[in-house]
Design an enzyme around this catalytic site. Sequence first.
Site, PDB file in Angstrom:
ATOM      1  N   ASP A  93       0.864  -1.178   0.000  1.00 48.86           N
ATOM      2  CA  ASP A  93       0.000   0.000   0.000  1.00 48.86           C
ATOM      3  C   ASP A  93       0.905   1.233   0.000  1.00 48.86           C
ATOM      4  O   ASP A  93       2.117   1.147   0.199  1.00 48.86           O
ATOM      5  CB  ASP A  93      -0.954  -0.030   1.205  1.00 48.86           C
ATOM      6  CG  ASP A  93      -2.229   0.791   0.955  1.00 48.86           C
ATOM      7  OD1 ASP A  93      -2.249   1.585  -0.007  1.00 48.86           O
ATOM      8  OD2 ASP A  93      -3.190   0.656   1.742  1.00 48.86           O
ATOM      9  N   ASP A 128      -4.078   7.134  -3.648  1.00 47.79           N
ATOM     10  CA  ASP A 128      -5.488   7.502  -3.849  1.00 47.79           C
ATOM     11  C   ASP A 128      -5.975   8.271  -2.622  1.00 47.79           C
ATOM     12  O   ASP A 128      -5.313   8.271  -1.584  1.00 47.79           O
ATOM     13  CB  ASP A 128      -6.326   6.232  -4.057  1.00 47.79           C
ATOM     14  CG  ASP A 128      -6.171   5.236  -2.917  1.00 47.79           C
ATOM     15  OD1 ASP A 128      -5.014   4.912  -2.565  1.00 47.79           O
ATOM     16  OD2 ASP A 128      -7.185   4.794  -2.350  1.00 47.79           O
ATOM     17  N   ALA A 196     -11.785   2.976   1.081  1.00 41.99           N
ATOM     18  CA  ALA A 196     -12.487   3.754   2.101  1.00 41.99           C
ATOM     19  C   ALA A 196     -13.763   3.081   2.606  1.00 41.99           C
ATOM     20  O   ALA A 196     -14.741   3.741   2.927  1.00 41.99           O
ATOM     21  CB  ALA A 196     -12.793   5.167   1.583  1.00 41.99           C
ATOM     22  N   CYS A 279     -14.187 -23.442  18.545  1.00 39.20           N
ATOM     23  CA  CYS A 279     -13.349 -23.580  17.354  1.00 39.20           C
ATOM     24  C   CYS A 279     -12.425 -24.761  17.564  1.00 39.20           C
ATOM     25  O   CYS A 279     -12.108 -25.097  18.700  1.00 39.20           O
ATOM     26  CB  CYS A 279     -12.537 -22.291  17.172  1.00 39.20           C
ATOM     27  SG  CYS A 279     -11.289 -22.367  15.874  1.00 39.20           S
ATOM     28  N   CYS A 281      -9.415 -25.076  15.692  1.00 34.07           N
ATOM     29  CA  CYS A 281      -8.115 -24.811  15.068  1.00 34.07           C
ATOM     30  C   CYS A 281      -7.023 -25.308  16.020  1.00 34.07           C
ATOM     31  O   CYS A 281      -7.294 -25.585  17.186  1.00 34.07           O
ATOM     32  CB  CYS A 281      -7.980 -23.320  14.739  1.00 34.07           C
ATOM     33  SG  CYS A 281      -7.497 -22.302  16.144  1.00 34.07           S
ATOM     34  N   CYS A 284      -7.050 -23.460  19.385  1.00 30.96           N
ATOM     35  CA  CYS A 284      -8.196 -23.719  20.275  1.00 30.96           C
ATOM     36  C   CYS A 284      -8.227 -25.159  20.755  1.00 30.96           C
ATOM     37  O   CYS A 284      -8.751 -25.457  21.830  1.00 30.96           O
ATOM     38  CB  CYS A 284      -9.489 -23.344  19.565  1.00 30.96           C
ATOM     39  SG  CYS A 284      -9.524 -21.585  19.178  1.00 30.96           S
TER      40      CYS A 284
HETATM   41  N1  GUN Z   1      -6.579   0.647   3.064  1.00 31.19           N
HETATM   42  C1  GUN Z   1      -7.853   0.685   3.514  1.00 31.19           C
HETATM   43  N2  GUN Z   1      -8.591   1.532   2.774  1.00 31.19           N
HETATM   44  C2  GUN Z   1      -7.786   2.041   1.822  1.00 31.19           C
HETATM   45  C3  GUN Z   1      -7.989   2.955   0.742  1.00 31.19           C
HETATM   46  O1  GUN Z   1      -9.080   3.493   0.523  1.00 31.19           O
HETATM   47  N3  GUN Z   1      -6.896   3.219  -0.036  1.00 31.19           N
HETATM   48  C4  GUN Z   1      -5.670   2.649   0.194  1.00 31.19           C
HETATM   49  N4  GUN Z   1      -4.658   2.932  -0.640  1.00 31.19           N
HETATM   50  N5  GUN Z   1      -5.455   1.774   1.195  1.00 31.19           N
HETATM   51  C5  GUN Z   1      -6.512   1.481   1.992  1.00 31.19           C
HETATM   52 ZN    ZN Z   2      -9.455 -21.394  16.927  1.00 29.97          ZN
END
Ligand code: GUN
Ligand code: ZN
Length: 493
Positions: A93, A128, A196, A279, A281, A284
């Site tokens: 990101d 963004d 978002a 659970c 797993c 757990c």
């Molecule tokens: N991580 C969570 N939401 C967003 C987003 O709207 N844009 C970016 N780039 N990373 C995110």
């Molecule tokens: Zn578990």
Amino acid sequence: MREQFEIRDHDGAGRLGRLAVPRAGVTVETPALLPVINPNVLTIDTGRLQSTFGVDALITNSYIIHSTDRVRERALEEGLHDMLGFDGAIMTDSGSFQLAEYGDIDVTTAEIVEFQHAIGSDIATPVDVPTPPDVDRDRAEADLETTETALADAAAIDTGEMLVNAPVQGSTHPDLRERAGRHAAATGLDVFPIGAVVPLMNGYRYADVVDVVMGAKRGLDPDCPVHLFGAGHPMMLALAVACGCDLFDSAAYALMARDGRYLTVSGTEHLEELTYLPCSCPICAEHTPASLRDAEDARRERLLAEHNLHVTLEELRRVKEAVRSGTLLELVERRARGHPAMWDGYRALLDHRDQLEATDPVSKGTFFSLSADSARRPEIVRHHDRLGRLSVPESLLLTVSKPPSDHDYDAVWRVRPPFGPIPPALSEIYPLTAETPSRPNAALRRAAVDGVARLATDHPDTAITFAHDGWEETVLDRLPESVALENLATIGR
Ligand code: GUN
Ligand code: ZN
């Protein structure tokens, strides 16, 4: 044609696919969950992500790496894969999330995309603008222009084999999401995250999440791989896949573990309040709530994170199997029963049934259960559409009960909620082979009556009699005048 993404199976708008990530030399099966790795805090060893959890893609934040001198130098020197000890696909990101949180960041799209390339990212992200929910149109449109510029800046860079994300924004305005989707799909970029939505999910606003996603999907092309940014709670995976999302990323497994939260497919529990672990797993199976509570902090956090990741990945496999077997909407409905907010999401999904219809395979397995809300499912809509295309005789008795042994009608068809009229020739053909409740509720009766009404409207020259067993006026009122009624309850049949 997007040659990196191959769709192999469909159920509703949900699909199974394969995303080729050329720079990593791997193909990721979708839907896929990319665990979020904080380069500064490794809650779970990244090597184990692959060996123990079978994870073949993860996501980390290039902005955090870029702004921490020691980590930046290491990443540039060793490359992300060696630094993290992970040879699957790594998505990075850009710092947009920090931009949304703090209002400002000190890199441009060109700089951070180049940086992502330099550290060996396989899927990069431009800067963004994650516009929050509920802002007015002007603000959402202005932000969207900034995002569109960022996408153009990213598209102008020679990124070699690295894939690049084209995030779709637009706040809670579905038409702007659609426009953003259309624009993103035309950029030539590769993967399409819907952004978002974290504030919506934090507020349990799953109906809004669905509207936002379905808006973006209308603008994107059907062959666009779609990522739902920041989504990865096991409770919502079935719903999000049913909307047509292919990739997810989860920080929830680690963040929630930090404050003692234990994920399940129907919500989040507090370790403090659990008496039993629901659970099986590996974590757990070896622990009790008490033994987890007694563990030293760092160890408890790791154990909880591992459980959280296990349930999330287990649910993802269940979702994939449901897509494969054509039972995804049943799974969505089961999850919807687990949490009221999910029920709102499920209803919002069914409001988009035309969009689901477009990709829902016409023939699936032979079983699907039906509840009140599933009266609005694509199978029912499709059956009603089909009624208009059938040839029907001049006089027709439609009955909810056993056909009378002697009568003067040209034909007698059964009426079964929620489908409505069942022509005998189709009764053994999907979806009419489905199990349906023998004691239908009003919603299912209403759907059946809508089928009768549809038949009457589409065949105005047929004299139709509808024999019901005491159905309520409010439901029968939906029929056109031309349908004659007979109440089997009062005539004693
Ligand atoms: N991580 C969570 N939401 C967003 C987003 O709207 N844009 C970016 N780039 N990373 C995110
Ligand atoms: Zn578990």
